[in-house]
Design a protein around this motif. Structure first.
Motif, PDB file in Angstrom:
ATOM      1  N   PRO A  17       0.844  -1.202   0.000  1.00 54.05           N
ATOM      2  CA  PRO A  17       0.000   0.000   0.000  1.00 54.05           C
ATOM      3  C   PRO A  17       0.882   1.255   0.000  1.00 54.05           C
ATOM      4  O   PRO A  17       1.977   1.250   0.551  1.00 54.05           O
ATOM      5  CB  PRO A  17      -0.784  -0.095   1.311  1.00 54.05           C
ATOM      6  N   CYS A  18       0.411   2.277  -0.599  1.00 54.40           N
ATOM      7  CA  CYS A  18       1.158   3.532  -0.695  1.00 54.40           C
ATOM      8  C   CYS A  18       0.708   4.458   0.440  1.00 54.40           C
ATOM      9  O   CYS A  18       0.037   5.462   0.222  1.00 54.40           O
ATOM     10  CB  CYS A  18       0.929   4.162  -2.063  1.00 54.40           C
ATOM     11  N   ASP A  19       1.062   4.079   1.652  1.00 57.73           N
ATOM     12  CA  ASP A  19       0.706   4.861   2.839  1.00 57.73           C
ATOM     13  C   ASP A  19       1.864   5.768   3.219  1.00 57.73           C
ATOM     14  O   ASP A  19       3.016   5.331   3.256  1.00 57.73           O
ATOM     15  CB  ASP A  19       0.393   3.939   4.023  1.00 57.73           C
ATOM     16  N   PHE A  20       1.550   7.016   3.517  1.00 57.77           N
ATOM     17  CA  PHE A  20       2.564   7.970   3.934  1.00 57.77           C
ATOM     18  C   PHE A  20       2.203   8.533   5.298  1.00 57.77           C
ATOM     19  O   PHE A  20       1.049   8.513   5.709  1.00 57.77           O
ATOM     20  CB  PHE A  20       2.677   9.118   2.924  1.00 57.77           C
ATOM     21  N   TYR A  21       3.203   9.054   5.952  1.00 56.67           N
ATOM     22  CA  TYR A  21       2.999   9.695   7.247  1.00 56.67           C
ATOM     23  C   TYR A  21       2.120  10.933   7.118  1.00 56.67           C
ATOM     24  O   TYR A  21       2.166  11.638   6.117  1.00 56.67           O
ATOM     25  CB  TYR A  21       4.335  10.172   7.826  1.00 56.67           C
ATOM     26  N   GLU A  22       1.376  11.210   8.163  1.00 55.18           N
ATOM     27  CA  GLU A  22       0.719  12.503   8.306  1.00 55.18           C
ATOM     28  C   GLU A  22       1.771  13.479   8.837  1.00 55.18           C
ATOM     29  O   GLU A  22       2.672  13.070   9.577  1.00 55.18           O
ATOM     30  CB  GLU A  22      -0.439  12.407   9.302  1.00 55.18           C
ATOM     31  N   LEU A  78       0.835  22.322   6.547  1.00 57.58           N
ATOM     32  CA  LEU A  78       2.219  22.787   6.659  1.00 57.58           C
ATOM     33  C   LEU A  78       2.310  24.303   6.575  1.00 57.58           C
ATOM     34  O   LEU A  78       1.419  24.963   6.046  1.00 57.58           O
ATOM     35  CB  LEU A  78       3.068  22.181   5.541  1.00 57.58           C
ATOM     36  N   VAL A  79       3.394  24.814   7.112  1.00 60.02           N
ATOM     37  CA  VAL A  79       3.791  26.210   6.924  1.00 60.02           C
ATOM     38  C   VAL A  79       5.161  26.186   6.264  1.00 60.02           C
ATOM     39  O   VAL A  79       5.886  25.185   6.338  1.00 60.02           O
ATOM     40  CB  VAL A  79       3.854  26.996   8.245  1.00 60.02           C
ATOM     41  N   VAL A  80       5.518  27.282   5.633  1.00 63.03           N
ATOM     42  CA  VAL A  80       6.827  27.394   5.006  1.00 63.03           C
ATOM     43  C   VAL A  80       7.481  28.682   5.481  1.00 63.03           C
ATOM     44  O   VAL A  80       6.807  29.701   5.659  1.00 63.03           O
ATOM     45  CB  VAL A  80       6.730  27.336   3.457  1.00 63.03           C
ATOM     46  N   ALA A  81       8.786  28.604   5.734  1.00 62.71           N
ATOM     47  CA  ALA A  81       9.569  29.782   6.101  1.00 62.71           C
ATOM     48  C   ALA A  81      10.522  30.082   4.955  1.00 62.71           C
ATOM     49  O   ALA A  81      11.045  29.167   4.311  1.00 62.71           O
ATOM     50  CB  ALA A  81      10.353  29.521   7.381  1.00 62.71           C
ATOM     51  N   GLU A  82      10.745  31.353   4.721  1.00 63.27           N
ATOM     52  CA  GLU A  82      11.662  31.739   3.653  1.00 63.27           C
ATOM     53  C   GLU A  82      13.066  31.248   3.980  1.00 63.27           C
ATOM     54  O   GLU A  82      13.418  31.063   5.149  1.00 63.27           O
ATOM     55  CB  GLU A  82      11.661  33.252   3.497  1.00 63.27           C
ATOM     56  N   PRO A  83      13.861  31.052   2.943  1.00 59.36           N
ATOM     57  CA  PRO A  83      15.247  30.634   3.174  1.00 59.36           C
ATOM     58  C   PRO A  83      15.979  31.613   4.086  1.00 59.36           C
ATOM     59  O   PRO A  83      15.708  32.815   4.069  1.00 59.36           O
ATOM     60  CB  PRO A  83      15.856  30.637   1.771  1.00 59.36           C
ATOM     61  N   TYR A 123      10.039  23.825   6.130  1.00 68.87           N
ATOM     62  CA  TYR A 123       8.638  23.456   6.278  1.00 68.87           C
ATOM     63  C   TYR A 123       8.407  22.890   7.665  1.00 68.87           C
ATOM     64  O   TYR A 123       9.263  22.212   8.232  1.00 68.87           O
ATOM     65  CB  TYR A 123       8.255  22.391   5.234  1.00 68.87           C
ATOM     66  N   GLY A 124       7.229  23.160   8.200  1.00 72.26           N
ATOM     67  CA  GLY A 124       6.858  22.629   9.506  1.00 72.26           C
ATOM     68  C   GLY A 124       5.357  22.516   9.618  1.00 72.26           C
ATOM     69  O   GLY A 124       4.617  22.802   8.679  1.00 72.26           O
ATOM     70  N   ALA A 142      -2.569  21.960  12.634  1.00 75.12           N
ATOM     71  CA  ALA A 142      -2.138  20.554  12.639  1.00 75.12           C
ATOM     72  C   ALA A 142      -1.511  20.201  13.979  1.00 75.12           C
ATOM     73  O   ALA A 142      -1.696  19.100  14.499  1.00 75.12           O
ATOM     74  CB  ALA A 142      -1.161  20.281  11.506  1.00 75.12           C
ATOM     75  N   PHE A 143      -0.788  21.141  14.558  1.00 74.02           N
ATOM     76  CA  PHE A 143      -0.200  20.940  15.876  1.00 74.02           C
ATOM     77  C   PHE A 143      -1.294  20.882  16.931  1.00 74.02           C
ATOM     78  O   PHE A 143      -1.275  20.039  17.805  1.00 74.02           O
ATOM     79  CB  PHE A 143       0.787  22.064  16.185  1.00 74.02           C
ATOM     80  N   ASP A 144      -2.286  21.748  16.819  1.00 80.67           N
ATOM     81  CA  ASP A 144      -3.400  21.745  17.771  1.00 80.67           C
ATOM     82  C   ASP A 144      -4.169  20.429  17.697  1.00 80.67           C
ATOM     83  O   ASP A 144      -4.553  19.873  18.716  1.00 80.67           O
ATOM     84  CB  ASP A 144      -4.358  22.912  17.503  1.00 80.67           C
ATOM     85  N   GLU A 145      -4.376  19.898  16.478  1.00 75.92           N
ATOM     86  CA  GLU A 145      -5.068  18.624  16.313  1.00 75.92           C
ATOM     87  C   GLU A 145      -4.284  17.499  16.976  1.00 75.92           C
ATOM     88  O   GLU A 145      -4.844  16.639  17.636  1.00 75.92           O
ATOM     89  CB  GLU A 145      -5.267  18.305  14.831  1.00 75.92           C
TER      90      GLU A 145
END
Length: 99
Positions: free
Chosen positions: A13-18, A70-75, A84-85, A90-93
């Protein structure tokens, strides 16, 4: 080049992490680090360039599919990688689920 299905002994199965299963909420990761995490490696694990390219190939679509969490931070530098984080919701969930 496509390969016939019967050329393989087994498929999986093609299962990926959340994202909340993969990321530490207080950290941000680069695409290569995400690729390592998706393979069960430490984000700073040493890998050869060919393996790194494969890991990046896995990480990019994963980021796109999970962009809502996800969120993204500039380089940090002009030519540096993005980071990315977990998005706050998503953290609250994750916190709510573990309570």
């Amino acid at each position: 080049m496509p390969e016939p299905r019967d050329a393989f002994d087994e498929t999986f199965p093609c299962d990926f992490y959340e994202p909340s299963d993969l990321f530490e909420p207080e950290l941000l990761y680069t695409i290569p680090e995400i690729g390592r995490l998706l393979q069960g490696l430490n984000p700073d694990a040493e890998v050869d360039p060919e393996t790194e390219a494969v890991l990046v190939d896995w990480a990019v679509p994963w980021v796109l599919v999970n962009a809502d969490d996800l969120v993204v931070a500039e380089p940090r530098t002009e030519n540096g990688p993005g980071y990315y984080g977990l998005a706050e919701h998503a953290f609250d969930e994750e916190t709510t689920e573990k309570s």
